[in-house]
Write a protein that holds these residues in place. Structure first.
Motif, short mmCIF file in Angstrom:
data_model
loop_
_atom_site.label_atom_id
_atom_site.label_comp_id
_atom_site.label_asym_id
_atom_site.label_seq_id
_atom_site.Cartn_x
_atom_site.Cartn_y
_atom_site.Cartn_z
N ALA A 75 45.61 53.06 12.64
CA ALA A 75 45.80 53.57 13.91
C ALA A 75 47.07 54.37 14.07
O ALA A 75 47.30 55.37 14.68
CB ALA A 75 45.89 52.38 15.09
N GLU A 76 48.22 53.88 13.45
CA GLU A 76 49.41 54.72 13.13
C GLU A 76 49.28 56.11 12.79
O GLU A 76 49.75 57.20 13.18
CB GLU A 76 50.40 53.98 12.59
CG GLU A 76 51.22 52.89 13.12
CD GLU A 76 51.92 51.81 12.30
OE1 GLU A 76 51.87 52.00 11.05
OE2 GLU A 76 52.40 50.88 12.72
N GLU A 102 46.52 57.84 12.64
CA GLU A 102 45.39 58.58 13.82
C GLU A 102 46.55 59.14 14.66
O GLU A 102 46.35 60.00 15.15
CB GLU A 102 44.53 57.72 14.25
CG GLU A 102 43.36 57.64 13.14
CD GLU A 102 42.31 56.61 13.69
OE1 GLU A 102 42.51 55.94 14.82
OE2 GLU A 102 41.50 56.44 12.88
N ALA A 103 47.34 58.36 15.30
CA ALA A 103 48.62 58.64 16.30
C ALA A 103 49.30 59.56 15.81
O ALA A 103 49.57 60.77 16.59
CB ALA A 103 49.10 57.30 16.68
N GLN A 104 49.79 59.46 14.80
CA GLN A 104 50.49 60.56 14.02
C GLN A 104 50.00 61.90 13.81
O GLN A 104 50.51 62.77 14.15
CB GLN A 104 51.26 59.97 12.58
CG GLN A 104 52.49 60.86 12.35
CD GLN A 104 53.87 60.42 13.14
OE1 GLN A 104 53.75 60.80 14.24
NE2 GLN A 104 54.54 59.85 12.34
N GLU A 119 51.79 57.18 22.99
CA GLU A 119 51.05 56.94 21.59
C GLU A 119 51.74 55.52 21.19
O GLU A 119 51.17 54.54 20.65
CB GLU A 119 51.15 57.79 20.48
CG GLU A 119 50.40 58.88 20.61
CD GLU A 119 48.98 58.73 20.36
OE1 GLU A 119 48.41 57.74 20.05
OE2 GLU A 119 47.99 59.63 20.34
N LEU A 141 50.20 51.91 20.61
CA LEU A 141 50.12 51.09 19.25
C LEU A 141 50.57 49.76 19.35
O LEU A 141 49.95 48.93 18.83
CB LEU A 141 51.10 51.84 18.34
CG LEU A 141 50.67 53.22 17.61
CD1 LEU A 141 51.54 54.14 17.25
CD2 LEU A 141 49.41 52.85 16.66
N ARG A 153 47.45 63.11 15.84
CA ARG A 153 47.44 63.47 17.02
C ARG A 153 48.83 64.23 17.60
O ARG A 153 48.90 65.34 18.07
CB ARG A 153 47.27 62.32 18.15
CG ARG A 153 45.49 62.09 18.09
CD ARG A 153 45.16 61.27 19.03
NE ARG A 153 45.60 59.91 19.34
CZ ARG A 153 45.26 58.89 18.47
NH1 ARG A 153 44.44 58.91 17.66
NH2 ARG A 153 46.00 57.86 18.72
N ARG A 154 49.80 63.35 16.98
CA ARG A 154 51.27 64.04 17.76
C ARG A 154 51.62 65.44 16.93
O ARG A 154 52.12 66.33 17.67
CB ARG A 154 52.28 62.87 17.31
CG ARG A 154 52.20 61.61 18.42
CD ARG A 154 52.06 61.97 19.71
NE ARG A 154 53.28 62.57 19.98
CZ ARG A 154 53.35 63.93 21.10
NH1 ARG A 154 52.20 64.12 21.37
NH2 ARG A 154 54.29 64.61 21.21
#
Length: 130
Positions: free
Chosen positions: A114-115, A117-119, A95, A99, A121-122
């Motif tokens: 984007a951050e 959304e990535a967080q 991720e 990013l 998902r994590r």
């Protein structure tokens, strides 16, 4: 696990050059794109058209190296860096790489999204939820 990271640890006596111009050639294999991304267009132009050799200290200062260590310590420094990278959570590393790769094309608001959304998902992955 292959992470395809771009860390550059150099021995303190290492030298770098894009000396193709001294043979009447141009740098190839994507070297001009990567160099421009690392040091900017003006510095990349100067490095490529002069073919001058860059010391490890300068490479570190201008962003061509990630770290510079005494030659005798190079193998250990690379091993330590590799161990630290491999110890990191692979999903988080993936991720983060995505990013950072997309950051230059995004606005601050887009990067913030984007951050988030990535967080998300994590966190879902770590909690084992969909």
């Amino acid at each position: 696990m292959a992470l395809n990271c771009d860390f550059r640890v150099l021995a303190d006596d290492a030298r770098f050059s894009m000396a193709e111009v001294t043979l009447g050639l141009v740098p190839d294999l994507g070297g001009t794109k990567r160099l421009t991304e690392l040091v900017g267009a003006s510095r990349a132009l100067e490095i490529c058209v002069t073919g001058r050799r860059i010391s490890a200290d300068e490479a570190d200062r201008i962003g061509l190296a990630t770290a510079v260590v005494p030659g005798a310590d190079l193998q250990g420094a690379v091993a330590d860096l590799a161990a630290a990278v491999l110890a990191a959570d692979a999903g988080a590393v993936s991720e983060i790489k995505a990013l950072l790769a997309g950051a230059p094309q995004r606005s601050y608001a887009e990067q913030d999204r984007a951050e988030r959304e990535a967080q998300t998902r994590r966190l879902r992955d770590l909690m084992g939820t969909e």
